[in-house]
Scaffold this active site. Structure first.
Site, PDB file in Angstrom:
ATOM      1  N   HIS A   7      10.528  -7.543  11.371  1.00 26.62           N
ATOM      2  CA  HIS A   7       9.173  -6.996  11.482  1.00 26.62           C
ATOM      3  C   HIS A   7       8.560  -7.354  12.819  1.00 26.62           C
ATOM      4  O   HIS A   7       9.016  -8.279  13.498  1.00 26.62           O
ATOM      5  CB  HIS A   7       8.263  -7.467  10.339  1.00 26.62           C
ATOM      6  N   HIS A  79       3.732 -11.707  17.055  1.00 27.29           N
ATOM      7  CA  HIS A  79       5.125 -12.169  17.094  1.00 27.29           C
ATOM      8  C   HIS A  79       6.038 -11.056  16.616  1.00 27.29           C
ATOM      9  O   HIS A  79       5.576 -10.045  16.082  1.00 27.29           O
ATOM     10  CB  HIS A  79       5.325 -13.431  16.241  1.00 27.29           C
ATOM     11  N   GLU A 130      10.096 -15.227  15.671  1.00 27.35           N
ATOM     12  CA  GLU A 130      10.360 -15.820  14.372  1.00 27.35           C
ATOM     13  C   GLU A 130      11.804 -15.483  13.991  1.00 27.35           C
ATOM     14  O   GLU A 130      12.250 -14.357  14.202  1.00 27.35           O
ATOM     15  CB  GLU A 130       9.383 -15.200  13.353  1.00 27.35           C
TER      16      GLU A 130
HETATM   17 CO    CO Z   1       6.417 -12.838  10.665  1.00 26.06          CO
END
Ligand code: CO
Length: 134
Positions: A7, A79, A130
């Protein structure tokens, strides 16, 4: 080591206005708002064919995205998340290459119930990355 883009997360000051852009403006499929008090955010998922965009609005007192929004009051890309087979192995590998991770080098359980870790943006071209276990 890295796999698919899981994502992309955009921090937003106003979730309703953000949803309006993606739903009315782009005709996207969007989930209902999903409060995640343990992560200090309310999330809306924008479904794309190959990945998703998460719109994050601060929730509660100590939201981890509040400082970012203080610096970027209109919102911004916060992010992106890449999938890895095993987060602990990924931590070992990036650290052996001189990259720092945020926190205690121990994976946390992320917003999707899977182990995650964030890398230090200063070591990653200014981007907050991430890793999420597949
Ligand atoms: Co995330």
């Amino acid at each position: 080591m890295i796999g698919a883009l899981n994502h992309l997360a955009i921090a937003v000051p106003d979730l309703k206005a953000a949803v309006q852009i993606f739903r009315a403006g782009f005709g996207a499929n969007i989930s209902q708002p999903c409060p995640k008090p343990e992560h200090g955010v309310t999330v809306v998922f924008v479904e794309l064919d190959n990945t998703k965009i998460e719109l994050l609005e601060p929730l509660g007192e100590d939201s981890p995205i509040q400082k970012f929004l203080d610096r970027n009051p209109g919102g911004g890309i916060h992010h992106f998340c890449l999938e890895v087979d095993n987060v602990k192995d990924a931590i070992t590998q990036v650290k052996s290459n001189g990259l720092r991770v945020l926190g205690e080098s121990e994976p946390k359980i992320g917003a999707h119930g899977k182990p995650v870790i964030f890398l230090h943006p200063k070591d990653c071209l200014g981007a907050l990355i991430e890793f999420e276990e597949k």
